[in-house]
Design an enzyme around this catalytic site. Structure first.
Site, PDB file in Angstrom:
ATOM      1  N   THR A  44       0.814  -1.222   0.000  1.00  0.00           N
ATOM      2  CA  THR A  44       0.000   0.000   0.000  1.00  0.00           C
ATOM      3  C   THR A  44       0.849   1.275   0.000  1.00  0.00           C
ATOM      4  OG1 THR A  44      -1.818  -1.165   1.027  1.00  0.00           O
ATOM      5  CG2 THR A  44      -1.831   1.220   1.297  1.00  0.00           C
ATOM      6  N   HIS A  52      -8.197   3.722 -10.492  1.00  0.00           N
ATOM      7  CA  HIS A  52      -8.500   3.359 -11.879  1.00  0.00           C
ATOM      8  C   HIS A  52      -9.995   3.440 -12.164  1.00  0.00           C
ATOM      9  CE1 HIS A  52      -4.456   2.060 -12.799  1.00  0.00           C
ATOM     10  NE2 HIS A  52      -4.409   1.384 -11.666  1.00  0.00           N
ATOM     11  N   LYS A 254      -0.075  -2.860 -16.830  1.00  0.00           N
ATOM     12  CA  LYS A 254      -0.485  -1.579 -17.428  1.00  0.00           C
ATOM     13  C   LYS A 254       0.688  -0.793 -17.979  1.00  0.00           C
ATOM     14  CE  LYS A 254      -4.297  -1.379 -14.155  1.00  0.00           C
ATOM     15  NZ  LYS A 254      -3.780  -2.349 -13.153  1.00  0.00           N
ATOM     16  N   CYS A 448      15.622  17.997   8.531  1.00  0.00           N
ATOM     17  CA  CYS A 448      14.664  17.842   9.638  1.00  0.00           C
ATOM     18  C   CYS A 448      14.771  16.488  10.355  1.00  0.00           C
ATOM     19  CB  CYS A 448      13.236  18.053   9.143  1.00  0.00           C
ATOM     20  SG  CYS A 448      12.687  16.805   7.954  1.00  0.00           S
TER      21      CYS A 448
HETATM   22  C1  LIG Z   1       3.954  -1.513  -8.578  1.00  0.00           C
HETATM   23  C2  LIG Z   1       2.517  -1.475  -8.145  1.00  0.00           C
HETATM   24  C3  LIG Z   1       1.642  -0.517  -8.676  1.00  0.00           C
HETATM   25  C4  LIG Z   1       0.303  -0.494  -8.295  1.00  0.00           C
HETATM   26  N1  LIG Z   1      -0.509   0.511  -8.736  1.00  0.00           N
HETATM   27  C5  LIG Z   1      -1.811   0.551  -8.347  1.00  0.00           C
HETATM   28  C6  LIG Z   1      -2.654   1.614  -8.748  1.00  0.00           C
HETATM   29  O1  LIG Z   1      -2.224   2.567  -9.376  1.00  0.00           O
HETATM   30  N2  LIG Z   1      -3.962   1.559  -8.409  1.00  0.00           N
HETATM   31  C7  LIG Z   1      -4.485   0.531  -7.687  1.00  0.00           C
HETATM   32  O2  LIG Z   1      -5.682   0.517  -7.465  1.00  0.00           O
HETATM   33  N3  LIG Z   1      -3.684  -0.464  -7.229  1.00  0.00           N
HETATM   34  C8  LIG Z   1      -2.372  -0.460  -7.527  1.00  0.00           C
HETATM   35  N4  LIG Z   1      -1.537  -1.443  -7.070  1.00  0.00           N
HETATM   36  C9  LIG Z   1      -2.094  -2.485  -6.204  1.00  0.00           C
HETATM   37  C10 LIG Z   1      -2.245  -2.005  -4.772  1.00  0.00           C
HETATM   38  O3  LIG Z   1      -1.106  -1.301  -4.350  1.00  0.00           O
HETATM   39  C11 LIG Z   1      -2.462  -3.236  -3.898  1.00  0.00           C
HETATM   40  O4  LIG Z   1      -3.511  -3.979  -4.440  1.00  0.00           O
HETATM   41  C12 LIG Z   1      -2.808  -2.872  -2.471  1.00  0.00           C
HETATM   42  O5  LIG Z   1      -1.906  -1.941  -1.933  1.00  0.00           O
HETATM   43  C13 LIG Z   1      -2.809  -4.142  -1.635  1.00  0.00           C
HETATM   44  O6  LIG Z   1      -3.153  -3.792  -0.340  1.00  0.00           O
HETATM   45  P1  LIG Z   1      -3.278  -4.908   0.776  1.00  0.00           P
HETATM   46  O7  LIG Z   1      -3.798  -4.227   1.977  1.00  0.00           O
HETATM   47  O8  LIG Z   1      -4.062  -6.046   0.228  1.00  0.00           O
HETATM   48  O9  LIG Z   1      -1.799  -5.446   0.991  1.00  0.00           O
HETATM   49  P2  LIG Z   1      -0.586  -4.731   1.756  1.00  0.00           P
HETATM   50  O10 LIG Z   1      -0.580  -3.276   1.573  1.00  0.00           O
HETATM   51  O11 LIG Z   1       0.650  -5.461   1.359  1.00  0.00           O
HETATM   52  O12 LIG Z   1      -0.904  -5.011   3.275  1.00  0.00           O
HETATM   53  C14 LIG Z   1      -0.747  -6.266   3.865  1.00  0.00           C
HETATM   54  C15 LIG Z   1      -0.288  -6.063   5.291  1.00  0.00           C
HETATM   55  O13 LIG Z   1      -0.287  -7.298   5.967  1.00  0.00           O
HETATM   56  C16 LIG Z   1       0.755  -7.291   6.913  1.00  0.00           C
HETATM   57  N5  LIG Z   1       1.076  -8.663   7.276  1.00  0.00           N
HETATM   58  C17 LIG Z   1       1.568  -9.638   6.469  1.00  0.00           C
HETATM   59  N6  LIG Z   1       1.778 -10.775   7.180  1.00  0.00           N
HETATM   60  C18 LIG Z   1       1.391 -10.513   8.455  1.00  0.00           C
HETATM   61  C19 LIG Z   1       1.387 -11.283   9.657  1.00  0.00           C
HETATM   62  N7  LIG Z   1       1.825 -12.559   9.697  1.00  0.00           N
HETATM   63  N8  LIG Z   1       0.941 -10.693  10.799  1.00  0.00           N
HETATM   64  C20 LIG Z   1       0.504  -9.408  10.801  1.00  0.00           C
HETATM   65  N9  LIG Z   1       0.511  -8.627   9.670  1.00  0.00           N
HETATM   66  C21 LIG Z   1       0.946  -9.176   8.526  1.00  0.00           C
HETATM   67  C22 LIG Z   1       1.868  -6.574   6.168  1.00  0.00           C
HETATM   68  O14 LIG Z   1       2.854  -6.030   7.032  1.00  0.00           O
HETATM   69  C23 LIG Z   1       1.120  -5.509   5.386  1.00  0.00           C
HETATM   70  O15 LIG Z   1       1.088  -4.270   6.051  1.00  0.00           O
HETATM   71  C24 LIG Z   1      -0.182  -1.476  -7.401  1.00  0.00           C
HETATM   72  C25 LIG Z   1       0.691  -2.412  -6.847  1.00  0.00           C
HETATM   73  C26 LIG Z   1       2.043  -2.383  -7.183  1.00  0.00           C
HETATM   74  C27 LIG Z   1       2.985  -3.329  -6.542  1.00  0.00           C
END
Ligand SMILES: Cc1cc2nc3c(=O)[nH]c(=O)nc-3n(C[C@H](O)[C@H](O)[C@H](O)COP(=O)(O)OP(=O)(O)OC[C@H]3O[C@@H](n4cnc5c(N)ncnc54)[C@H](O)[C@@H]3O)c2cc1C
Length: 488
Positions: A44, A52, A254, A448
């Site tokens: 994230t 999008h 993309k 800072c």
């Molecule tokens: C290069 C790139 C570009 C992207 N661009 C876009 C975009 O422009 N628009 C869009 O809509 N999406 C985009 N995405 C997708 C989007 O960023 C992700 O789908 C989204 O951030 C996923 O969020 P999440 O909460 O599922 O996962 P994460 O943000 O990875 O959160 C998962 C959390 O779980 C925690 N965790 C893992 N294991 C454990 C455990 N055992 N115990 C406790 N905590 C744990 C981790 O520390 C982490 O904080 C992009 C992704 C990437 C990589």
């Protein structure tokens, strides 16, 4: 510690925090566990930050549905939660007739997915709207409902509203096991103790398959695909682009875009590199990745301000073995609810995913909405955005707003102290940076940084040697006594 909850959300990224925000509207005991000191510490924090429109995902896929619904929901949530979103629209550009044909396919797919307002523009119309794009651009798909956002801020807003409404967030709390008895979830085991619960929402990002395995469901795998970015100083090339400029997509995604942030910087990226499964947390940037990113970005916008690069970063996509988001109850373990394989457009889809999963749990539990649910969250002061009169009034009330700590971004001590003591307060240097922008400017915290460390130490009542950059063990200084810390 042994705690009781109705629902445990694993993961404090955009998916987990959006789910917690939705759960907090109901009479439920909801707890979110995040392994790092800050929320949004996984994917994230490092992505393209585009909300999008919804024409990329194939018609009928879960991704397509969640994308279009999520985008709509953000239009309502923006004011309610004071989200940093700019509805900029987006362009996907084509360089030749073959790519123009792909744009027409995307237009049709978008219309089938229910995306409003899509249009094909010719090259001159694109250049009139975006004067810095390449003269070789033949045409573009214009999506007016797309936007750009500050992803960390969105996750924080969801989390703060949830906490204000009674949800609990346990940070630095790693899930180590999930106890399943007679095929149903009994408890979540963490390094801070046990949480008894009947429902677990698995929003653990690239580690969601490992969490699922702990609960006995091995039905999918998550493979890491890295994307690298370069960020430019906002004073170098103001208004280089207003809307995200995407190339025509390929099978790998993309493609490398040129985009502005909500704070006025420009960035380019991401490339796409499939990684080994033991490299899920590898966010190192590479020289070849930077070269590729710049070269491809220049095809879209030739005068990228290369000399004004201030930092590089990478994010890791959670590519699922099913090719789509994996959402809803596990077919194997009762009470395990998956929010896995959330790669792009996961950021955009988060509010829709949250609603979809919460509705299912609420129906099953017969939970009712809270009568005293509070919308919004405490206002966050932003000194540089105030009028002179308002700045003077704020300083008169609290002199700490008169001390500028970050000169590049004009961030005051008052804002940093507020960031530390908010409902989900900053615990680390990067936590302060992402909430206030202290350290985000041209000098990247060179000026800072030491003051921010002192303020964190003072406000959190911890020695300086216990102040961390961002992750659990990323101590800023070496502690002679405990012989620990000093490296990220
Ligand atoms: C290069 C790139 C570009 C992207 N661009 C876009 C975009 O422009 N628009 C869009 O809509 N999406 C985009 N995405 C997708 C989007 O960023 C992700 O789908 C989204 O951030 C996923 O969020 P999440 O909460 O599922 O996962 P994460 O943000 O990875 O959160 C998962 C959390 O779980 C925690 N965790 C893992 N294991 C454990 C455990 N055992 N115990 C406790 N905590 C744990 C981790 O520390 C982490 O904080 C992009 C992704 C990437 C990589």
């Amino acid at each position: 510690m042994t705690k009781q909850a109705d629902v445990v959300v694993i993961g404090g990224g955009i998916t987990g925090t959006a789910v917690l925000h939705e759960l907090a509207k109901y009479n439920l005991r909801a707890i979110l566990v995040e392994q790092e000191p800050e929320l949004a510490a996984g994917t994230t924090k490092a992505n393209s930050a585009v909300l999008h429109a919804g024409f990329d995902a194939p018609e009928g896929s879960i991704k397509a549905r969640m994308n279009v619904e999520g985008n709509k929901l953000y239009h309502d949530l923006k004011d309610e939660l004071d989200l940093q979103i700019r509805w900029s629209g987006s362009f996907v550009v084509a360089m030749d007739d073959e790519q123009m044909a792909v744009l027409r396919d995307l237009l049709k797919r978008g219309q089938d997915n229910g995306v409003p307002g899509l249009e094909i523009w010719d090259g001159d119309a694109v250049r009139k709207s975006e004067p810095n794009v390449s003269k070789d651009i033949k045409g573009a798909l214009w999506a007016p409902t797309a936007g750009i956002c500050w992803p960390f801020g969105l996750a924080l807003a969801f989390a703060e509203n949830a906490v204000v409404n009674g949800a609990e967030i346990l940070r630095e709390c790693t899930v180590t096991d999930i106890i399943v008895e007679q095929g149903a979830v009994k408890s979540v085991e963490t390094d801070q103790g046990s949480i008894e619960t009947k429902y677990v929402i698995n929003a653990a990002g690239i580690h969601a398959d490992e969490i699922s395995h702990l609960a006995g469901d091995n039905s999918f795998a998550i493979h890491p695909r890295k994307g690298e970015y370069i960020l430019f100083d906002k004073t170098a090339q103001k208004n280089l682009v207003y809307s995200p400029i995407f190339p025509t997509p390929t099978k790998m995604g993309k493609g490398i875009l040129v985009c502005a942030t909500t704070h006025g910087n420009v960035f380019v990226g991401p490339n796409a590199q499939d990684m080994n499964d033991d490299e899920k947390d590898n966010t190192a940037v590479t020289i070849s990745g930077m070269d590729e990113t710049l070269e491809k970005a220049r095809r879209l916008v030739p005068n990228i301000p290369v000399g004004a690069a201030i930092t590089e970063f990478a994010g890791v996509r959670a590519v699922s073995s099913t090719g789509d988001f994996i959402l809803g109850p596990s077919k194997i373990t009762k009470g395990l609810i998956q929010a896995a394989g959330i790669q792009s457009p996961g950021l955009t889809s988060a509010p829709a995913i949250a609603k979809y999963l919460t509705d299912a749990i609420v129906r099953e539990m017969g939970a009712v909405k809270k009568s005293d649910y509070k919308k919004g969250r405490p206002a966050q002061p932003c000194f540089r955005m105030l009028t002179n009169a308002d700045q003077r009034a704020l300083i008169a009330k609290d002199s700490r707003y008169g001390r500028v700590i970050c000169r590049c971004e004009t961030v005051t001590e008052g804002e940093i102290v507020d960031a530390i003591h908010r409902p989900v307060g900053a615990r680390t240097v990067d936590g302060v940076k992402r909430r206030t922008r202290a350290g985000m400017g041209r000098c990247q915290g060179g000026f800072c940084g030491p003051r921010v460390i002192q303020i964190l130490s003072r406000e959190l009542h911890i020695p300086i040697t216990k102040v961390r950059k961002e992750m659990k063990k990323s101590y800023m200084f070496y502690d002679k006594e405990t012989q620990s810390g000093g490296k990220a």
